[in-house]
Motif scaffolding. Structure first.
Motif, PDB file in Angstrom:
ATOM      1  N   GLY A 139     -11.154 -18.942  12.463  1.00 18.51           N
ATOM      2  CA  GLY A 139     -11.967 -20.070  12.858  1.00 18.51           C
ATOM      3  C   GLY A 139     -12.464 -20.807  11.624  1.00 18.51           C
ATOM      4  O   GLY A 139     -12.341 -20.315  10.494  1.00 18.51           O
ATOM      5  N   ASP A 140     -13.043 -21.984  11.823  1.00 18.97           N
ATOM      6  CA  ASP A 140     -13.534 -22.787  10.695  1.00 18.97           C
ATOM      7  C   ASP A 140     -14.887 -22.250  10.238  1.00 18.97           C
ATOM      8  O   ASP A 140     -15.928 -22.608  10.770  1.00 18.97           O
ATOM      9  N   GLU A 141     -14.853 -21.399   9.224  1.00 15.78           N
ATOM     10  CA  GLU A 141     -16.093 -20.789   8.739  1.00 15.78           C
ATOM     11  C   GLU A 141     -16.839 -21.683   7.769  1.00 15.78           C
ATOM     12  O   GLU A 141     -17.933 -21.334   7.321  1.00 15.78           O
ATOM     13  N   THR A 142     -16.282 -22.841   7.431  1.00 20.27           N
ATOM     14  CA  THR A 142     -16.987 -23.787   6.571  1.00 20.27           C
ATOM     15  C   THR A 142     -17.857 -24.742   7.385  1.00 20.27           C
ATOM     16  O   THR A 142     -18.600 -25.536   6.810  1.00 20.27           O
ATOM     17  N   ALA A 143     -17.753 -24.693   8.703  1.00 18.74           N
ATOM     18  CA  ALA A 143     -18.456 -25.658   9.546  1.00 18.74           C
ATOM     19  C   ALA A 143     -19.903 -25.276   9.825  1.00 18.74           C
ATOM     20  O   ALA A 143     -20.681 -26.094  10.324  1.00 18.74           O
TER      21      ALA A 143
END
Length: 275
Positions: A139-143
């Motif tokens: 998943g997008d863990e930078t979001a």
């Protein structure tokens, strides 16, 4: 804001990069010296029009977030990043131990791992950069924003974060996350980001408080293996190799699977299921 200086600086830094420097294909008929504006915009996650106006001395006053994205896209050093912020009329980011700036060397490594799940994480467990396969896998863990940027904070406060791993593995992950945070908080001091996350967790998570009280500092998992539960591909067993950048207190995590295994085949399928 020094519009002329900013435009010239961006143009010169863009001209100094080649597509292969940032993980982009050159193409057989390419004539452009350096990167194209649209390529920088793509790497920075912004529109080509927005970036182009900055180089044309008619753009808006860029935010800290936009400047940080441009610095990453152009692979700027810390000194160059600070110069960029000053040209844009912003204060230079505080060079704290949390190390949010991804160095050009680390960026080059990430660019060359484009087909591999890999990510750059700081000492507080905040993901700064991911390859596309890593986003497809985790998943997008930078979001995330605020305290939730830290994977340790999410582990103890968000059941969804724990659901990415089999229940049988939760205890070992909880211990490892806590040990990493304690190691970082001890090394970087009470005003560090890691210490801030630890203080916040102590106030809201009895489970974290219990682990914290044990003073564990062994951050390793058995054989560096992780079992992940992907929403479409199911169970995937990966090996997580870690490269440390001590100057920035950052870690490069690279996920691989044993060749020929079912998990190896599933990693190869990430692009298809995420598309």
């Amino acid at each position: 804001m020094d519009r002329a200086g900013l435009a010239e600086f961006l143009t010169r830094r863009r001209d100094a990069l080649q597509p292969e420097d940032v993980g982009l294909p050159r193409g057989a008929r390419r004539r452009t010296t350096g990167l194209r504006r649209e390529e920088v915009a793509l790497l920075a996650g912004m529109s080509t029009d927005y970036y182009s106006r900055l180089e044309q001395q008619r753009g808006p006053h860029p935010s800290d977030q936009m400047l940080a994205a441009i610095a990453r896209a152009l692979h700027l050093s810390l000194a160059e990043r600070d110069h960029l912020f000053l040209l844009a009329g912003q204060n230079t980011p505080r060079r704290a131990a949390r190390g949010d700036h991804v160095t050009p060397g680390m960026m080059r490594i990430i660019d060359r791992l484009g087909d591999t799940p890999a990510m750059v994480v700081n000492s507080a467990g905040e993901t700064l950069l991911q390859t596309a396969p890593a986003t497809a896998l985790l998943g997008d863990e930078t979001a995330h924003t605020g305290l939730a940027r830290s994977v340790t904070y999410r582990w103890f406060t968000d059941a969804g974060a724990r659901a990415k791993h089999p229940v049988d593995d939760h205890a070992i992950h909880a211990r490892a996350h806590t040990a990493r945070l304690r190691t970082a908080a001890t090394a970087e001091g009470p005003t560090s980001r890691a210490a801030e996350v630890a203080t916040a967790l102590l106030a809201v998570s009895p489970a974290f408080a219990e682990h914290w009280s044990r003073h564990d500092v062994d951050t390793t998992l058995p054989d560096q293996r992780k079992r992940l539960l992907h929403p479409e591909l199911g169970l995937i067993e990966v090996h997580c190799q870690t490269l440390l950048d001590p100057d920035q207190s950052q870690f490069l995590l690279v996920y691989t699977a044993t060749p020929g295994s079912e998990s190896h085949q599933k990693l190869a399928m990430l692009a298809a299921v995420s598309g």
